[in-house]
Motif scaffolding. Structure first.
Motif, PDB file in Angstrom:
ATOM      1  N   MET B 302       0.816  -1.201   0.000  1.00 18.73           N
ATOM      2  CA  MET B 302       0.000   0.000   0.000  1.00 18.73           C
ATOM      3  C   MET B 302       0.860   1.265   0.000  1.00 18.73           C
ATOM      4  SD  MET B 302      -3.017  -1.290  -0.211  1.00 18.73           S
ATOM      5  CE  MET B 302      -4.269  -0.088   0.177  1.00 18.73           C
ATOM      6  N   ARG B 322       0.162  10.827   0.337  1.00 16.96           N
ATOM      7  CA  ARG B 322      -1.006  10.241   1.016  1.00 16.96           C
ATOM      8  C   ARG B 322      -1.567  11.239   2.028  1.00 16.96           C
ATOM      9  NH1 ARG B 322      -2.193   4.849   1.120  1.00 16.96           N
ATOM     10  NH2 ARG B 322      -4.019   5.600   2.244  1.00 16.96           N
ATOM     11  N   ASP B 334      -5.770   0.701   5.583  1.00 16.62           N
ATOM     12  CA  ASP B 334      -4.999   0.199   4.433  1.00 16.62           C
ATOM     13  C   ASP B 334      -4.600  -1.260   4.634  1.00 16.62           C
ATOM     14  OD1 ASP B 334      -5.086   2.127   2.538  1.00 16.62           O
ATOM     15  OD2 ASP B 334      -3.277   3.178   3.187  1.00 16.62           O
TER      16      ASP B 334
END
Lengths: 504, 547
Positions: B302, B322, B334
């Motif tokens: 991720m 992010r 995640d």
């Protein structure tokens, strides 16, 4: 109908069996009808019923009715054609031309047949277009003519025969008589009937259409014969006074949640931004707070009593989102855009504990009504609060709810909501519509729980379902406006679906 | 939710791996994107609001590559630059500006298209339609740093997409963007980005310049964000800078220091956030520890760097694009996504207490049954209604909406009588006699406090021959059934005919009203059949019953 071992018969059937009891050896239907004064056609149904009750036996035979025809009647008056030809010849010195005979009132067929017949008796000769009288068997001929005329006279009124006499074929061919086939029904009483009659157990009943309380009380029902109904006849339908389909749907869904251990809670429609957005970790600049998405209220002030929530919310926003959080914005008044504030208020009021609550209520978002959009709709919202509540439990809840709503397959996808993390969108499989998005939810963010000061060892699984979509599917509406309809035509034409009837 | 259009070959190029459509669709789900449409090599997907890094092929390709393992999570290194940004004369009402420089770019038509798509999608979502943040990109080789962010009364330049030089006033008056965004700038106090020679880069948040725009030939780009929310601006700058840097085999990102007052001394700030996730938290939030089952690779796929992993904690570095990762719960999500939501399983536990319907709702259900039993049909209406109808039928205040879409639905009903009359109106052309009722909530306007909601029962009997008597018959039957004694007192309401209206009292307190609707009101509402109505406050009635 057998009552107290007596046989109750409708009046006409009663008279028929009584008559048959008297004649004993059986009678023609016509006799019965003449004797009792009923039309034969009216009797037939009664006779069939009596036969099915094994009270009578019907014997059907074929008979013939012979009757002098129209032509026969004419010849009776004028004489038979061959008789008339003979008479003409005698009157004209024993001879005549064919044309003359033709002009004597006979048609060609009659003339040819007459000449043939006279020649067979040797009473005429034909020579070069002339007919001559001859010496023949005159007395035989006259005897035969007399016999035919005698028959015709005897059959001016029809005469019935079990078997046809020999002469019928010839006279029928010549058109002098008509023959009809007649079915003759003969009625015989059965031994059962004769026994019942002799014991006096056949009773005349009263034919009634409606049972009355008088009949019940006086006991006349014992002699009652109920007129039989034709169940094929269309009857009018009644329109029941019904719950509105949507309140029925609500009841059905609420019962499911109560069965799953949820308590129903309610909250205000007119809400402060604090509860509707800020405490739910929605930054004040978030697009979901725009005027295009929220109904703002000017003429009512949101009194925010929960100063502690205000303070904690301010801290969270300032520290995490890092912007200039404004209290006046948090104090603005809106029509709630979701029921999540109801859940959050419940956590604020109840605090730490193990509980499940739900609300099924209206929310508002600016829109113009059309078949798929409304500015006011329902949300089914709920929370599961507790120390051991997990995201897996939320998924388990969705699976259980789907099952109880009559949908077996559930699939989950990652999703985003500002106030939950992890967030999920649950899909259920609909037999016709395929995978439909129905279950949004997630675990309330720690920032949200901090606003209402829930101790950090407690977790909250939250979900908020746009339940109108499910209501439309369950109720079979393709126009969402029907869910809120006051139109009686719409309400009355709604079919209550099996899923509700089975589960409700 | 923004719809993003990319080319499969372009995503493959960034991801550094071939991709099948099925594979891409599956990975898109882990990035909260929904595949919407495939047209040849064009792919359309809906990205989630919280993942602005998914608004173009660069971010998508990067995450897909990392997920598949064809690429490693990136550590962004930011080099110094000799230049600076001067914000000392910035407009007060839009005071912040930041720059970033990306070098060694290799652009083609699709790359340029993707960068502008990202800019447009960010503007439409996070940037609050440019109100909070405005983004621009320029060819650094066509401008002469240092760059200044200033407030001017007027200026002239050739705006992007136009042939002629225009004044700022003219741009606001005549261009499409000028007209659309003019409300974001103050008259003759215009924000402007200019280079050291006075060349205009942009008139933010309205229009960039044509002369220094980014093209396929651009090798060095300078990116600006201007606006009102500095932290949000920095997030946007990070998203677009890291995305643009995907268009280079050896990207060089340079920071630009800021002269003048600024919450940040330089930009971009591409430092990874370090997030510590207690493994106990993972289990208590998810009900399972995916790391234990499938290993730390779940986090790497991720895009996280694992700094340390132990029995009780995992420490990760969050890549700067992010912007959605704010705390440990975002990392745990995640982890769950990477593990697979549909693999998590899960059952609902036994309830900690019995379920319960709200007592008032249950009482309402009972009233509903009585009304149906009395032969009245239930109807439903919206709570939002026409303020004119409320004003016509009610003497009390009601909540109004400031920003309605339609006047018909711009007030919240304070009584059910208006909606009963609306229902009579809806049906009166088709039916000569109506007996209807509604049970629902109303909102009462009160001084200095949040308006309270109340629950009401109202009914209407409409048609020739109905009088107050019929209204009273229903009332009596209802009250008798629930065992409530009541009195009637003459009353006067503008909705009802004088002398044919009564207040309903229980224990001396008014709980409702019953009466024949006045002809003026009926005519005003285009109702041409006589109508008798009644309304009872269920909350009051319930409280009277339970004492």
């Amino acid at each position: 109908m057998r009552v107290l071992e007596s046989l109750v018969l409708p009046p006409r059937q009663f008279r028929i069996v009584k008559y048959l009891g008297e004649v004993r050896e059986g009678a023609d239907v016509s006799e019965v009808s003449n004797s009792l004064g009923f039309k034969e056609s009216d009797l037939m149904r009664d006779l069939a019923e009596l036969e099915s009750k094994r009270l009578i036996r019907l014997e059907k035979t074929l008979r013939y009715l012979v009757k002098t025809s129209e032509l026969g009647l004419k010849y009776l008056e004028l004489g038979l054609p061959e008789e008339r030809v003979l008479r003409y010849l005698i009157a004209n010195n024993g001879r005549a031309r064919l044309e003359e005979l033709a002009s004597a009132g006979l048609n060609e067929d009659e003339l040819r047949a007459s000449l043939g017949r006279l020649r067979r008796y040797g009473l005429i000769k034909l020579e070069s277009g002339l007919v001559f009288l001859a010496e023949g068997a005159l007395s035989d001929f006259l005897g035969e003519v007399g016999r035919v005329k005698e028959i015709l006279r005897n059959h001016v009124k029809p005469v019935s025969y079990d078997n046809l006499p020999d002469w019928v074929a010839d006279l029928k061919r010549r058109g002098f008589v008509d023959v009809d086939d007649v079915k003759i029904i003969k009625v015989y009483p059965t031994q059962d009937l004769l026994k019942l009659l002799s014991e006096g157990r056949v009773v005349e009943g009263v034919l009634i259409t409606n049972l009355t309380s008088e009949a019940l009380v006086t006991g006349t029902w014992k002699k009652a014969i109920f007129k039989e109904f034709d169940v094929g006849v269309e009857v009018p339908a009644r329109t029941p006074r019904l719950r509105h389909p949507y309140t029925l749907f609500m009841k059905y869904v609420k019962e499911i949640l109560v069965e799953m251990g949820f308590e129903e809670v309610r909250g205000p429609y007119v809400e402060s931004c604090l509860w509707n957005f800020d405490a739910l970790f929605v930054p004040q600049y978030h697009p979901s707070r725009k005027e295009t998405d929220v109904y703002y209220v000017d003429n009512a002030r949101a009194e925010v009593k929960e100063v502690d929530v205000l303070e904690r919310t301010k801290k969270v926003h300032t520290e995490v989102w890092k912007y200039c959080w404004r209290e006046d914005v948090a104090r603005m008044t809106v029509l709630r855009t979701h029921t999540t504030p109801v859940s959050l208020r419940t956590i604020y009021e109840r605090g730490a504990g193990e509980y499940r609550v739900f609300s099924f209520d209206r929310v508002f978002r600016p829109d113009t009504p059309d078949p798929t959009h409304l500015m006011e709709f329902h949300q089914l919202e709920g929370i599961i609060v507790g120390r051991r509540v997990t995201f897996r439990e939320l998924l388990g809840f969705f699976k259980e709810l789907a099952k109880r709503l009559g949908m077996e397959e559930v699939r989950f996808k990652p999703a985003y909501f500002p106030f939950t993390e992890p967030s999920v969108e649950g899909f259920v499989k609909h037999p016709k519509l395929g995978w439909i998005e129905v279950f949004p939810g997630g675990m309330f963010r720690p920032e949200v729980l901090a606003s209402v000061a829930l101790p950090t060892d407690y977790k909250v699984a939250a979900w908020g379902i746009g339940i109108d979509r499910l209501a439309m599917i369950v109720l079979g509406f393709d126009d969402i406006r029907n869910l809120y309809s006051c139109d009686l035509d719409v309400i009355e034409s709604t079919k209550i679906p099996g899923v509700i009837l089975k589960n409700a | 939710m923004p719809k993003v259009e990319v080319k499969l070959w372009d995503v493959e190029r960034v991801a550094e791996t071939p991709l099948s459509l099925e594979e891409l669709a599956r990975i898109l789900e882990t990035l909260k994107c929904d595949l919407e449409e495939v047209r040849g090599d064009t792919i359309v997907y809906e990205a989630s609001h919280d993942r602005p890094d998914m608004f173009s092929a660069e971010g998508l390709g990067r995450s897909v590559g990392v997920y598949k393992g064809s690429r490693k999570p990136i550590k962004y290194v930011v080099e110094d630059s000799p230049t600076y940004l001067d914000v000392s004369e910035a407009p007060e009402y839009r005071p912040y500006a930041f720059l970033a420089i990306v070098e060694n770019l290799e652009l083609d038509e699709e790359a340029v298209r993707q960068i502008f798509q990202l800019q447009e999608k960010l503007h439409a979502t996070y940037c609050g339609d440019r109100e909070l943040v405005s983004i621009g990109l320029y060819d650094l080789d066509k401008v002469k740093p240092p760059i200044k962010y200033v407030e001017v009364e007027n200026a002239s330049y050739r705006p992007l997409g136009y042939e002629n030089v225009m004044s700022l006033d003219e741009i606001l008056r005549t261009t499409e963007k000028g007209l659309k965004y003019a409300h974001l700038v103050r008259h003759r106090r215009y924000p402007l980005l200019i280079d050291s020679e006075g060349q205009v880069l942009s008139f933010p948040p309205i229009l960039n310049a044509e002369d220094n725009k980014v093209t396929e030939e651009t090798r060095r780009a300078v990116i600006d964000v201007t606006g009102t929310e500095p932290y949000l601006m920095m997030k946007m700058l990070n998203v677009i800078t890291t995305s643009v840097s995907e268009r280079s085999r050896n990207p060089v990102i340079r920071k630009v220091s800021i002269k003048g007052s600024s919450p940040f001394p330089y930009s971009p700030v591409l430092e990874e956030t370090v997030v510590e996730v207690g493994r106990g938290h993972v289990t208590s939030l998810l009900g399972i520890d995916p790391i234990q089952v499938k290993g730390p690779r779940l986090l790497e796929s991720m895009g996280y760097w694992i700094q340390s992993l132990s029995e009780d904690r995992v420490v990760v570095k969050v890549p700067p694009y992010r912007v959605d990762v704010l705390s440990y719960v975002d990392v745990i999500e995640d982890l769950a996504i990477s593990y697979g939501y549909n693999e998590l399983g899960g059952e609902i536990s036994n309830p900690p207490h019995f379920g319960r319907i709200n007592p008032l709702e249950r009482f309402s259900e009972y009233l509903r049954e009585i009304m149906l039993g009395l032969g009245l049909q239930e109807v439903l209406n919206f709570m939002l209604t026409d303020p004119e109808i409320l004003a016509l039928t009610s003497e009390e205040g009601f909540v109004r909406v400031r920003n309605p879409k339609m006047k018909t639905y711009s007030a919240v009903r304070n009584s059910l009588l208006p909606t009963i009359l609306t229902s009579v109106k809806t049906n009166s052309s088709k039916r000569r006699r109506l007996e209807i009722f509604e049970i629902g909530d109303v909102v009462r306007l009160e001084e200095n406090t949040l308006p309270k909601y109340a629950k009401k029962l109202a009914y209407g009997l409409a048609g020739d021959g109905y009088t107050l008597t019929d209204g009273l018959v229903v009332l009596k039957s209802l009250m008798k059934t629930i065992g409530a004694s009541y009195e009637l007192r003459k009353t006067s309401r503008k909705l009802l005919i004088e002398g044919r209206a009564a207040e309903i009292l229980v224990n001396g307190e008014s709980v409702g009203v019953v009466g024949e609707v006045s002809p003026e009101v009926l005519i005003n509402l285009s109702i041409y059949i006589p109508t008798t109505v009644a309304e009872v406050d269920i909350v009051k009635l319930f409280s009277k019953l339970s004492t």
